[in-house]
Design a protein around this motif. Structure first.
Motif, PDB file in Angstrom:
ATOM      1  N   LEU A 359      43.156  39.150  34.854  1.00 44.82           N
ATOM      2  CA  LEU A 359      42.733  39.085  36.257  1.00 44.82           C
ATOM      3  C   LEU A 359      42.124  37.731  36.586  1.00 44.82           C
ATOM      4  O   LEU A 359      42.348  37.180  37.662  1.00 44.82           O
ATOM      5  CB  LEU A 359      41.746  40.206  36.560  1.00 44.82           C
ATOM      6  N   GLY A 363      43.240  35.184  39.462  1.00 48.39           N
ATOM      7  CA  GLY A 363      42.254  34.661  40.420  1.00 48.39           C
ATOM      8  C   GLY A 363      42.216  33.147  40.381  1.00 48.39           C
ATOM      9  O   GLY A 363      42.155  32.490  41.416  1.00 48.39           O
ATOM     10  N   TYR A 391      39.304  38.701  42.770  1.00 45.29           N
ATOM     11  CA  TYR A 391      39.898  38.634  41.430  1.00 45.29           C
ATOM     12  C   TYR A 391      38.964  37.906  40.463  1.00 45.29           C
ATOM     13  O   TYR A 391      38.871  38.260  39.297  1.00 45.29           O
ATOM     14  CB  TYR A 391      41.282  37.950  41.460  1.00 45.29           C
ATOM     15  N   GLY A 395      37.366  41.173  39.288  1.00 48.99           N
ATOM     16  CA  GLY A 395      38.305  41.221  38.175  1.00 48.99           C
ATOM     17  C   GLY A 395      37.806  40.411  36.993  1.00 48.99           C
ATOM     18  O   GLY A 395      38.035  40.769  35.843  1.00 48.99           O
ATOM     19  N   ASN A 434      43.587  46.492  40.666  1.00 45.91           N
ATOM     20  CA  ASN A 434      44.830  45.856  41.130  1.00 45.91           C
ATOM     21  C   ASN A 434      45.385  46.509  42.385  1.00 45.91           C
ATOM     22  O   ASN A 434      45.879  45.831  43.283  1.00 45.91           O
ATOM     23  CB  ASN A 434      45.869  45.869  40.012  1.00 45.91           C
TER      24      ASN A 434
END
Lengths: 540, 219
Positions: A359, A363, A391, A395, A434
């Motif tokens: 992730l 990002g 993200y 994330g 996600n």
């Protein structure tokens, strides 16, 4: 029987009892737990606002809340999540608990200052929450002038004061960490034997110490502007609102690295432990943290590509923003190289680490889209930006935080969490994340602006997907909360080193004694030296 | 390690030297945060000075360079007495330490008194930002007001640091009076001295920025 044995041994949790022994503690481990409780509450509150935002966005019309309330919702979500959760998250909990142990110290250099910084966070939090209950604030977490100076009729000053106070909490934590790493290392713990988690927290501390004061003075000026109309950011008096953006992002872009660097440190620990290998290119990974801290201060202008900044400045900031991707990429490549020919085990912390790497990479790469001058104009202030930084922050940072919590939970509490449930939670969080945020990349690219709760009907499918994902994500976050609490009473007792990890924190008992070590440790080999660990085990 | 107060070594440290090093390093880092804090104001000042050089020049000329220079001298003298205080602490001379701390505070008070007089003048001359602000013969009143907004923000923040410094000096004098320091343990004096000199250095930058630039331009 084993429980009885645990009860008999004195450790930091049973060394003393009562509310006073916690509220006046100078033990960095107890202060870390105070932080843990506090930021969990803030996270829940920020999450509640996020939930309301996502429910409102289910339909193209305004149905749950009015536009004004919606403005307040996303503002409070951002303010709480950034300043009261993400900035303190890993450093103040895991860092506070483990940084001194990892370098073999009895405590941080300034334990009272450490306690003070927790009280400052609480005070700042209460101030911000007070403003929220009084009626909220609607400027966005960025407090851009003139929204925040001339046009807002909400509780800007109280909220800003809360952030100002919480900022000093972060300055004092940073100061404490820097002095501790410089002056409190155990004999033999040289700079290049430091675990990478310590390096990344050290780099984070540099940013906290250099950046946060600039945010403080910026907030102070906005306060003066509102109270006395002194004109610093008011064009009618010759002031310039863009100056605010420069000063704000001079802190707030590096603050992104305050949020993600400690997560990178956690992932370095996890990847090494669960591949049973020394981190590939240790020196590069260590220095890339410092490089990120330094370069992070030179890229703030990429938030101002459409704010009337000169084209040449834009080009320089664009270049530098690409440049800061290099040390981040070094980390990702080196983690991957560490996995190569490693003896990998798929325990829960490692699953979170894998989630982080994937992730964070997404990002980071979408960050490069935004650093490109032309594309940025197209996607500025759209959901593309929203997806990009979620993200990184959710994330990236939150995955690392959860991974670290699972990894060190046995050490902190002396109990194991239920592995099956934990693996499931890692999976649910990954999928939910996600599903929530990937559609937002698409939405943003198609032109959905951020901070609007009314949108054209053709965007609804993607918004419904995102809201559905958010529900899954919420379940994923509630699971650890439940089984962590459950494990405190019913979890299996944790051995001193459940993962077969290197590092001084695994050489002391679980949970550690108040002074961390029964015998002051002497370090004789490098970090992540699994061969030495094996030898010692055979000799022992 | 002979120390007047054996409890002065806190339990997280192994040696007195380690503790001293930690305290001094912490103060240097704190001063770096202070530089960044003032830095925001210096940035704002620099930006607006370059946007409106004439207005800022005209506004700046209303300040008295003589009073500013006298005050600079007073503050530098206070730094000198502070150095002598640290020296006295190093030599373990309690009496000299107390007297130099008191002298430092006296010079600090004089500085703040002069500053208060200057601020009072601004009120009398309508140079305080707000509805009654007026700068004689200046068409761009808003921009002129900006100069004084920054003037008050910068000197105000500096004065606040002076007041905090006076508080620290009072505590130090009290502790010196109680005999808490000797030639082996005087870290708090050392660290307080660093802070005091820093506040001085900030003024060394404020004085030319606010009082001296463009003073030569005939009006």
């Amino acid at each position: 029987m084993i429980t009885a044995a645990l009860e008999e041994r004195e450790h930091y949790l049973n060394a003393s009892y009562g509310l006073k022994s916690w509220l006046l503690t100078k033990d960095h481990k107890r202060i870390a737990l105070l932080y843990l409780g506090t930021i969990t509450l803030f996270f829940a509150l920020g999450g509640l606002f996020a939930t309301m935002i996502r429910i409102e966005l289910l339909t193209p019309q305004p149905d749950l809340v009015s536009s004004e309330t919606y403005n307040k919702l996303f503002t409070m979500h951002g303010v709480i999540m950034v300043f009261l959760f993400l900035v303190p998250s890993i450093p103040a909990t895991l860092g506070n608990f483990f940084l001194p142990i990892m370098i073999g110290a009895k405590d941080l250099a300034f334990p009272k200052l450490n306690l003070l910084s927790w009280y400052l966070l609480v005070a700042g939090g209460l101030c911000t929450l007070g403003a929220m209950f009084a009626g909220g604030v609607d400027t966005g977490w960025t407090f851009y002038t003139p929204y925040s100076s001339t046009y807002s009729n909400t509780y800007v000053i109280a909220t800003a004061l809360g952030i100002f106070i919480a900022g000093f909490s972060s300055i004092l934590t940073g100061l404490n960490f820097i002095v501790t790493v410089h002056r409190m290392r155990a004999p033999g713990m040289t700079w290049f034997r430091l675990p990478l988690f310590v390096w990344s927290n050290y780099a984070t501390s540099l940013i906290m110490v250099l950046g946060t004061p600039v945010l403080a003075v910026t907030i102070l000026l906005v306060g003066c502007e509102r109270l006395f109309h002194i004109g610093i950011f008011d064009p009618a008096l010759g002031g310039d609102p863009v100056l605010f953006q420069h000063m704000f992002w001079f802190y707030s872009h590096p603050a992104v690295y305050i949020m993600v660097l400690p997560g990178m440190g956690v992932v370095s620990e996890l990847v090494a432990t669960f591949s049973r290998k020394r981190v590939f290119g240790y020196g590069f990974v260590a220095f890339s943290s410092v490089a990120i801290a330094v370069l992070g201060f030179l890229v703030w202008g990429h938030h101002l590509f459409v704010s009337g900044q000169s084209v040449y400045a834009g080009m320089v900031f664009s270049f530098l923003s690409y440049f800061v991707a290099v040390p981040s990429a070094i980390k990702v490549f080196n983690w991957t190289a560490t996995l190569y020919k490693g003896s990998i085990s798929y325990d829960t912390p490692m699953l979170y680490a894998f989630g982080f790497i994937g992730l964070f990479t997404m990002g980071g790469l979408t960050g490069l889209f935004l650093a490109a001058l032309g594309i940025d104009v197209h996607v500025t202030d759209t959901y593309f930006v929203v997806a990009h930084f979620h993200y990184i922050m959710v994330g990236g940072t939150l995955m690392a935080y959860l991974g670290g919590m699972h990894y060190w939970w046995p050490k902190m509490t002396g109990r194991m969490y239920p592995e099956g449930w934990a693996k499931l939670s890692a999976l649910v969080v990954f999928l939910g994340f996600n599903l929530t945020f990937f559609p937002q990349f698409v939405l943003g690219y198609l032109g959905m602006p951020r901070r609007y709760h009314v949108y054209p009907p053709e965007f609804q499918v993607l918004h419904v997907m995102s809201t559905a994902g958010a529900s899954v994500l919420a379940v994923g976050y509630l699971m650890p909360l439940v089984y962590f609490l459950w494990s405190l009473r019913y979890g299996k007792l944790a051995p001193a080193n459940p993962w077969g990890a290197t590092g001084l924190e695994w050489q002391t008992s679980s949970p550690p004694p108040t002074h961390n070590f029964e015998e002051p440790p002497v370090v004789t080999h490098e970090a992540y030296d699994f061969a030495a660990l094996l030898e010692e085990a055979q000799v022992g | 390690m002979a120390s007047a107060n054996p409890l002065a070594l806190r339990e997280q440290f192994d040696t007195a030297a380690q503790q001293k090093d930690a305290s001094v390093l912490a103060m240097w880092i704190f001063l770096v945060t202070e530089i960044m804090f003032f830095g925001g104001l210096f940035l704002a000042y620099t930006a607006y000075r370059s946007f409106y050089p004439e207005v800022f020049g005209a506004a700046s000329r209303t300040l008295s360079a003589t009073i500013g220079a006298v005050n600079t001298a007073v503050l530098l003298t206070s730094s000198y007495t502070m150095v002598l205080a640290v020296r006295a602490a190093q030599k373990g001379s309690r009496k000299a330490l107390i007297w130099f701390l008191i002298l430092t505070m006296i010079f600090g008070t004089v500085f703040l008194g002069v500053k208060a007089y200057e601020w009072h003048e601004k009120f009398v001359e309508h140079h305080v930002p707000g509805p009654s602000f007026h700068l004689e013969g200046e068409p761009l009143q808003g921009q002129a007001q900006l100069f004084f907004s920054l003037y008050f923000a910068m000197t105000g923040l500096h004065a606040l640091h002076m007041v905090v410094g006076m508080g620290i000096m009072t505590v130090m004098t009290w502790r010196a009076w109680l005999g808490r320091f000797n030639a082996d343990y005087y870290t708090p004096i050392d660290v307080a001295g660093l802070y005091w000199h820093f506040v001085d250095v900030i003024w060394i930058f404020l004085f030319p920025l606010l009082y001296l630039i463009d003073r030569h331009v005939p009006k």
